[in-house]
Scaffold this motif. Structure first.
Motif, PDB file in Angstrom:
ATOM      1  N   ALA A  33       0.834  -1.205   0.000  1.00 62.91           N
ATOM      2  CA  ALA A  33       0.000   0.000   0.000  1.00 62.91           C
ATOM      3  C   ALA A  33       0.870   1.257   0.000  1.00 62.91           C
ATOM      4  N   GLN A  34       1.903   1.254   0.817  1.00 62.63           N
ATOM      5  CA  GLN A  34       2.798   2.404   0.869  1.00 62.63           C
ATOM      6  C   GLN A  34       3.430   2.643  -0.500  1.00 62.63           C
ATOM      7  N   ARG A  35       3.859   1.585  -1.157  1.00 62.78           N
ATOM      8  CA  ARG A  35       4.452   1.699  -2.498  1.00 62.78           C
ATOM      9  C   ARG A  35       3.456   2.282  -3.498  1.00 62.78           C
ATOM     10  N   GLU A  36       2.177   1.970  -3.286  1.00 61.76           N
ATOM     11  CA  GLU A  36       1.127   2.451  -4.196  1.00 61.76           C
ATOM     12  C   GLU A  36       0.569   3.810  -3.784  1.00 61.76           C
ATOM     13  N   GLY A  37       1.034   4.338  -2.661  1.00 63.38           N
ATOM     14  CA  GLY A  37       0.535   5.629  -2.196  1.00 63.38           C
ATOM     15  C   GLY A  37      -0.864   5.550  -1.614  1.00 63.38           C
ATOM     16  N   VAL A  38      -1.217   4.385  -1.072  1.00 59.27           N
ATOM     17  CA  VAL A  38      -2.547   4.166  -0.494  1.00 59.27           C
ATOM     18  C   VAL A  38      -2.406   4.038   1.018  1.00 59.27           C
ATOM     19  N   GLU A  39      -3.141   4.875   1.749  1.00 60.22           N
ATOM     20  CA  GLU A  39      -3.183   4.756   3.196  1.00 60.22           C
ATOM     21  C   GLU A  39      -4.371   3.867   3.542  1.00 60.22           C
ATOM     22  N   LEU A  40      -4.090   2.703   4.097  1.00 59.14           N
ATOM     23  CA  LEU A  40      -5.136   1.711   4.341  1.00 59.14           C
ATOM     24  C   LEU A  40      -6.070   2.127   5.475  1.00 59.14           C
ATOM     25  N   THR A  41      -7.364   2.185   5.135  1.00 57.21           N
ATOM     26  CA  THR A  41      -8.425   2.479   6.099  1.00 57.21           C
ATOM     27  C   THR A  41      -9.171   1.186   6.400  1.00 57.21           C
ATOM     28  N   ASP A  42     -10.131   1.260   7.299  1.00 54.15           N
ATOM     29  CA  ASP A  42     -10.960   0.090   7.590  1.00 54.15           C
ATOM     30  C   ASP A  42     -11.655  -0.423   6.330  1.00 54.15           C
ATOM     31  N   GLU A  43     -12.067   0.487   5.469  1.00 50.06           N
ATOM     32  CA  GLU A  43     -12.745   0.086   4.222  1.00 50.06           C
ATOM     33  C   GLU A  43     -11.783  -0.664   3.293  1.00 50.06           C
ATOM     34  N   HIS A  44     -10.547  -0.198   3.184  1.00 52.09           N
ATOM     35  CA  HIS A  44      -9.538  -0.915   2.398  1.00 52.09           C
ATOM     36  C   HIS A  44      -9.336  -2.315   2.967  1.00 52.09           C
ATOM     37  N   TRP A  45      -9.177  -2.389   4.298  1.00 52.33           N
ATOM     38  CA  TRP A  45      -8.932  -3.692   4.931  1.00 52.33           C
ATOM     39  C   TRP A  45     -10.101  -4.638   4.715  1.00 52.33           C
ATOM     40  N   ALA A  46     -11.332  -4.119   4.708  1.00 53.41           N
ATOM     41  CA  ALA A  46     -12.499  -4.976   4.464  1.00 53.41           C
ATOM     42  C   ALA A  46     -12.413  -5.590   3.071  1.00 53.41           C
ATOM     43  N   VAL A  47     -12.032  -4.783   2.076  1.00 55.61           N
ATOM     44  CA  VAL A  47     -11.894  -5.285   0.705  1.00 55.61           C
ATOM     45  C   VAL A  47     -10.767  -6.309   0.631  1.00 55.61           C
ATOM     46  N   VAL A  48      -9.629  -5.984   1.232  1.00 55.64           N
ATOM     47  CA  VAL A  48      -8.484  -6.897   1.207  1.00 55.64           C
ATOM     48  C   VAL A  48      -8.847  -8.212   1.897  1.00 55.64           C
ATOM     49  N   LYS A  49      -9.509  -8.136   3.039  1.00 49.46           N
ATOM     50  CA  LYS A  49      -9.919  -9.354   3.762  1.00 49.46           C
ATOM     51  C   LYS A  49     -10.853 -10.196   2.895  1.00 49.46           C
ATOM     52  N   PHE A  50     -11.831  -9.553   2.244  1.00 50.94           N
ATOM     53  CA  PHE A  50     -12.737 -10.272   1.350  1.00 50.94           C
ATOM     54  C   PHE A  50     -11.945 -10.961   0.239  1.00 50.94           C
TER      55      PHE A  50
END
Length: 112
Positions: A33-50
């Motif tokens: 995520a850091q490499r992609e310039g994305v700060e992971l939020t709860d919503e990001h983590w929900a998608v990643v977990k899915f």
């Protein structure tokens, strides 16, 4: 593999995708995520977990339509789910979400 890099257990191809999805863990996701310039939020983590659960169950990455359906139904995004996905991952599902979730780079895949 030519162009591949290795940082501990995080072996990536020349484009930064994991070579082996089983190398993935939450720390790997943070680095990706850091490499992609994305700060992971709860919503990001929900998608990643899915995405990880789908991969674990089916042994293939989730097509973008399944992730959009997840956002629509499980995260309450309804008709705005597609746009919500691209707000979370502005450079695209394959380029960012799949990389952060530890998927191999797909050869041919619906990107939504």
């Amino acid at each position: 593999m030519a162009g591949a890099t290795e940082e501990g257990a995080m072996r990536t191809d020349e484009e930064g995708y994991l070579i082996d999805p089983s190398d993935w863990n939450p720390q790997v996701a943070q680095v990706m995520a850091q490499r992609e310039g994305v700060e992971l939020t709860d919503e990001h983590w929900a998608v990643v977990k899915f995405m990880r659960e789908y991969y674990d169950e089916h042994q293939i990455p989730a097509d973008v339509r399944f992730v959009i359906r997840f956002l629509a139904r499980e995260r309450g995004k309804g008709d705005d789910a597609r746009n919500a996905l691209f707000v979370l991952f502005p450079y695209g599902y394959v380029k960012q979400a799949c990389k952060i979730a530890g998927m191999r780079k797909p050869r041919i895949w619906s990107t939504g």
